[in-house]
Scaffold this motif. Structure first.
Motif, short mmCIF file in Angstrom:
data_model
loop_
_atom_site.label_atom_id
_atom_site.label_comp_id
_atom_site.label_asym_id
_atom_site.label_seq_id
_atom_site.Cartn_x
_atom_site.Cartn_y
_atom_site.Cartn_z
N ARG A 255 17.31 -14.35 35.41
CA ARG A 255 17.60 -13.02 34.87
C ARG A 255 16.57 -12.60 33.82
O ARG A 255 16.72 -11.55 33.18
CB ARG A 255 19.01 -13.00 34.24
CG ARG A 255 20.13 -13.21 35.25
CD ARG A 255 20.18 -12.08 36.28
NE ARG A 255 21.29 -12.25 37.22
CZ ARG A 255 21.22 -12.93 38.36
NH1 ARG A 255 20.06 -13.52 38.71
NH2 ARG A 255 22.25 -13.03 39.15
N ASP B 126 21.08 -6.36 35.23
CA ASP B 126 20.86 -6.91 33.90
C ASP B 126 19.55 -7.71 33.80
O ASP B 126 19.25 -8.30 32.75
CB ASP B 126 22.02 -7.82 33.50
CG ASP B 126 22.20 -9.00 34.45
OD1 ASP B 126 21.82 -8.87 35.63
OD2 ASP B 126 22.73 -10.05 34.01
N ARG C 44 15.93 -8.80 33.08
CA ARG C 44 14.87 -8.42 32.15
C ARG C 44 13.54 -8.78 32.79
O ARG C 44 13.30 -9.93 33.14
CB ARG C 44 15.03 -9.14 30.81
CG ARG C 44 13.87 -8.83 29.84
CD ARG C 44 14.01 -9.61 28.54
NE ARG C 44 12.77 -9.53 27.76
CZ ARG C 44 12.57 -10.19 26.61
NH1 ARG C 44 13.53 -10.96 26.10
NH2 ARG C 44 11.42 -10.08 25.98
#
Length: 353
Positions: free
Chosen positions: A187, A218, A220
């Motif tokens: 993530r 979500d 990044r």
């Protein structure tokens, strides 16, 4: 029976025709790249040419033509495995048709790229395969159009209204990388690349970003792009990690970047995939034999070169019609350098197909 040591007679176009089971006129059309010859006859002619070691008389040919039997090739650099293989294949395919290949490196300079194209135009080359520094809107491409040159553009291109284009489907390959990383639980991913304005860099970055965010909103995604050299990229990468940033995976958009990332990992004592995962766009032998083996996007290099020469010789042979924009699929190999965050290698290893 010929005397031992006597010079052998040079194979003629009629010898090729006899071996191929076609007419001398058909052989001539094939060697000139005329697109109307049946594919089966084209292959028989090429087989006969190779078997006999037939070579056209370049002087006689050029006296009948306004252009020389020379194909030009311009690529950004010769050092990479990708462009080295491209040039090797282009040379083989040109010689198969009785042409010589003259290759030059633009050294990632658009000014030099245009200068080389102007020189090739002065040499009256029959056609050019251009891998532009940035994209199909380069000054070199504009010069080719204004000068009426016959050409095909490859690699860092999308589509063009004047020239056929062939490139790897970078966006689809990057989307597959995104699916693999998201599927492994990542993530926070750092994407590194070279030359933000290059068409392929944009396609690879956006293909990854769109797919990753669609699957994991979500996610990044940090991005570090260096304009023209790996030295600034190395410095930026050290600064990024030095500030305490710890993505769980790095996706490099070019081969040298993969090596830079791996070197930085080792300098910090990080190991793939336990500490961080790594995927690189482009494959190389060292990526396969190192431990752990590095996950890679494998470009269809030989397919791109073959398509480029096929389209170029069709245009040299007089084929008209709208320009084509071909995207060739890549293969994504998820090797041992990719695993779940903190969880080691992905179960099963192998490829991500």
């Amino acid at each position: 029976m010929a005397e031992q040591g006597a010079p052998q007679r040079r194979p003629s176009i009629h010898d090729v025709a006899s071996h191929a089971g076609v007419s001398a006129a058909t052989v001539s059309k094939v060697m000139q790249g005329v697109a109307t010859v049946k594919p089966a006859n084209v292959q028989r002619v090429f087989d006969a040419v190779e078997r006999l070691g037939y070579r056209m008389d370049p002087l006689a040919s050029e006296l009948r033509r306004s252009k020389r039997r020379i194909i030009g090739a311009v690529v950004p650099e010769f050092e990479s495995e990708f462009f080295g293989t491209v040039i090797t294949e282009l040379e083989r395919l040109a010689e198969q048709r009785g042409y010589a290949l003259v290759a030059a490196s633009s050294r990632e300079s658009e000014a030099r790229e245009k200068e080389i194209l102007a020189r090739m135009h002065d040499w009256r080359v029959s056609g050019v395969v251009l891998a532009p520094v940035r994209n199909e809107r380069s000054p070199a491409a504009a010069f080719m159009k204004a000068s009426g040159m016959t050409g095909v553009m490859i690699d860092r291109v999308l589509a063009d209204n004047a020239f056929d284009t062939i490139s790897a489907d970078s966006a689809a390959a990057s989307a597959e990388v995104a699916r693999a990383l998201v599927g492994n639980g990542h993530r926070h991913v750092l994407v590194i690349g070279l030359g933000e304005q290059a068409a392929t860099v944009h396609a690879r970055l956006e293909g990854f970003r769109a797919q990753a965010l669609a699957l994991a909103p979500d996610m990044r995604i940090d991005v570090i792009l260096s304009e023209s050299d790996v030295a600034p990229l190395r410095a930026s990468l050290r600064d990024y990690f030095g500030k305490g940033e710890r993505p769980t995976a790095v996706y490099s958009l070019f081969l040298k970047g993969t090596l830079v990332a791996l070197s930085e990992f080792r300098r910090r004592g990080w190991h793939c995939p336990n500490d961080i995962s790594l995927v690189g766009f482009d494959d190389a032998e060292w990526m396969q034999v190192t431990f752990p083996a590095i996950a890679a996007v494998v470009q269809p290099v030989r397919r791109i070169a073959t398509q480029a020469m096929d389209l170029l010789f069709r245009r040299i042979g007089g084929e008209e019609g709208p320009s084509r924009a071909l995207l060739e699929p890549c293969k994504v190999l998820m090797r041992e350098s990719v695993g779940s965050p903190g969880g080691g290698a992905r179960a099963g290893g192998g490829d991500g197909q």
